[in-house]
Design an enzyme around this catalytic site. Structure first.
Site, short mmCIF file in Angstrom:
data_model
loop_
_atom_site.label_atom_id
_atom_site.label_comp_id
_atom_site.label_asym_id
_atom_site.label_seq_id
_atom_site.Cartn_x
_atom_site.Cartn_y
_atom_site.Cartn_z
N GLY A 87 0.81 -1.22 0.00
CA GLY A 87 0.00 0.00 0.00
C GLY A 87 0.84 1.27 0.00
CB SER A 88 0.10 4.49 1.64
OG SER A 88 0.69 5.76 1.74
#
Lengths: 139, 420
Positions: free
Chosen positions: A63-64
């Site tokens: 993810g991020s």
């Protein structure tokens, strides 16, 4: 019972604590409340558990990219994990661990997800991971 | 780790404290990954905010460097911000927070960084010219996956490292900068017609979950648009840590399937049919029907064509009085939308265009910092057309129900306040 695994230290250091293990990758943005260190992702098996002070064992980050800062923020908020053990090193997790100075070991000689279970007591010294199996696993 | 004499000079402080500290951290990162040397990068997509927060004495080092007229070593863009400088009051961001962000932006500009203020800078600010296969360094998981997959640039998933790379023009050689890590690992035989970007988003998320840190190869995707590829790559980076994917016949390192796999056999073959796509929609939605309070479109930041479509869908319509519609984009795209009259049309219908940031980065409310501190807060029932947004709105904005569907369905929900 004690088991010793050797790996590669992304961040060399000493840490000890109770293991918190998952087979699911972690997105600190999606999974963790940075103010409390508690897992807030309903899709994750850590939901409701705290990662603070724990030896986290999970396959890798996901993810991020801002998770590098989020790992650092957890440390600033005194909610950081004691150490991170990953199968593989996502560059974002490594950045976060370096900047927050959280010991991190990966590429172990045995799959940590097979060896370490929730509640085991884990000691990390550099690239060495010493696992004391919790009582529940002995019988 | 081997360093050239020039790199040694950087490390010894000959070029000032900011370069020295940046180089120190790049060496640490390189050593953590077993890199043997540094490489020169051509471009960085970054933000200096990270330096202020995370580098020891970062703020002081940047101020000193700016005072001496320091410029980034390579063309650089400033990624997304935490505020919309026009709509910060509406976003319930404090004046103090805005002032701080603005100051960081002004300092970045002084260092020569172009304020794209977008998670999709490739759509707006360009990257200066560079040949296929050039190494760059970028923040933003979705932009990283797009730069690698669609543009044929080489970057790892970077955060602060992209700032150190902008400052030094250097980056340790590991990961996706090396040929051997760019080969496909999993083959996704896509036997489903992907109707729109949201279908691409579902496919990306599904593949990301399976491959984790590996490299998916999609076969059977015919003629994706840039917005489709934007959603595919962004969502793969949420389902997993996908840094690079290949689309056979479409992306530059995958003219053929053999080329994508470097003549190796795939580790795994997965067939994707309507069933897997449907299951992903269901997984990312908490409910199939209900009232809608908040509709968020533009994750990653909407292109001018997406805004055009929204404006056209809203023609002659009004957003329901109980619904908030936010469309997030970059300031640059917003100014294009303004010149086309779309901003006014959307405003007239009751929607708001937010630029430079988004609800999951915002320093206001809705925003994660607010939600962490106020567990009782909820954005309400939320409809989105991106797997990335669907994944994050529940934990970060305490969304009660999450509805994940096409842009058309989201606009319908904004008008009727119902998801059906």
């Amino acid at each position: 019972m004690e088991i010793i695994l050797m790996g590669r230290a992304a961040v060399k250091g000493k840490a000890e604590g109770e293991a918190l293990v998952t087979r699911k990758p972690i997105s600190y943005l999606g999974e963790i409340n940075l103010a409390t260190g508690i897992c807030i992702q309903a899709r994750h098996d850590w939901l409701g558990k705290t990662i603070s002070g724990k030896i986290l064992v999970y396959p890798h980050g996901k993810g991020s990219s801002g998770d590098a800062m989020r790992i650092w923020t957890l440390a600033k908020n005194n909610k950081a994990p004691a150490a991170i053990i990953n199968n593989r090193a996502d560059s974002i997790t490594v950045e976060g661990a370096i900047l927050a100075n959280i010991p991190m070991v990966y590429n172990l000689d045995k799959d940590p997800l097979e060896v370490i279970e929730n509640g085991d007591y884990v000691n990390i010294v550099g690239n060495k991971v010493i696992i004391s199996k919790s009582m529940k696993c002995l019988h | 780790m081997y360093l050239t004499s020039e790199e040694e000079k950087m490390l010894s402080g000959e070029y000032g404290g900011l370069v020295q500290e940046s180089m120190k951290l790049l060496v640490k990162i390189g050593e953590a990954h077993g890199a043997e040397r540094m490489i020169n990068i051509k471009y960085a997509n970054t933000g200096i905010g990270v330096a202020f927060m995370m580098m020891p004495n970062g703020r002081q080092l940047v101020e000193e460097a700016v005072k001496k007229g320091f410029k980034t070593k390579v063309p650089a863009t400033l990624g997304q911000d935490l505020v919309d400088y026009e709509n910060w009051e509406l976003m319930k961001i404090s004046k103090e927070f805005v002032t701080n962000c603005r100051w960081i932006m002004e300092m970045s500009k002084k260092m020569g960084m172009i304020p794209a203020l977008s998670c999709a800078p490739y759509e707006i600010a360009g990257m200066d010219w560079y040949p296929l296969g050039s190494s760059i360094s970028s923040v933003e998981s979705s932009a990283v996956a797009y730069f690698n997959s669609v543009m044929g640039a080489r970057t790892n998933r970077d955060f602060a490292a992209s700032f150190f790379a902008a400052v030094t023009g250097k980056y340790p050689e590991f990961g996706y900068h090396l040929d051997e890590n760019r080969r496909g690992t999993h083959l996704f035989e896509t036997k489903v017609e992907l109707k729109d970007k949201t279908d691409y988003s579902a496919l990306g998320y599904y593949a990301g979950k399976i491959v984790g840190l590996d490299v998916p190869v999609f076969e059977g995707i015919k003629t994706p648009k840039t917005d489709d590829l934007k959603l595919l790559t962004a969502s793969a980076a949420v389902g997993g840590a996908v840094t690079l994917c290949h689309v056979v016949g479409v992306t530059p390192e995958a003219r053929t399937s053999n080329m994508a796999f470097g003549n190796d056999a795939p580790k795994e073959k997965i067939t994707v049919t309507t069933r897997e796509i449907k299951a992903t929609y269901e997984e990312l939605s908490t409910d199939t029907e209900g009232n809608v309070d908040f509709v968020w479109l533009g994750c990653p930041h909407a292109s001018i064509y997406e805004i055009q479509k929204i404006a056209w869908l809203l023609k002659g319509k009004k957003i329901h009085k109980d619904v908030t519609l936010w469309i997030t984009t970059s300031p640059f795209t917003k100014s294009l939308a303004e010149s086309m009259g779309y901003v006014n049309e959307i405003r007239h219908a009751g929607g708001v265009i937010i630029c430079g940031t988004c609800p999951i980065l915002s320093g206001g409310c809705p925003g994660p910092t607010y939600a962490y501190a106020h567990p009782e807060y909820s954005i309400g029932n939320c409809a989105v057309d991106s797997a990335k947004a669907a994944y994050y709105v529940k934990p970060l904005l305490n969304a009660s129900k999450v509805f994940f569907g096409s842009m058309e369905r989201c606009i319908d929900a904004a008008i009727t306040s119902k998801w059906e």
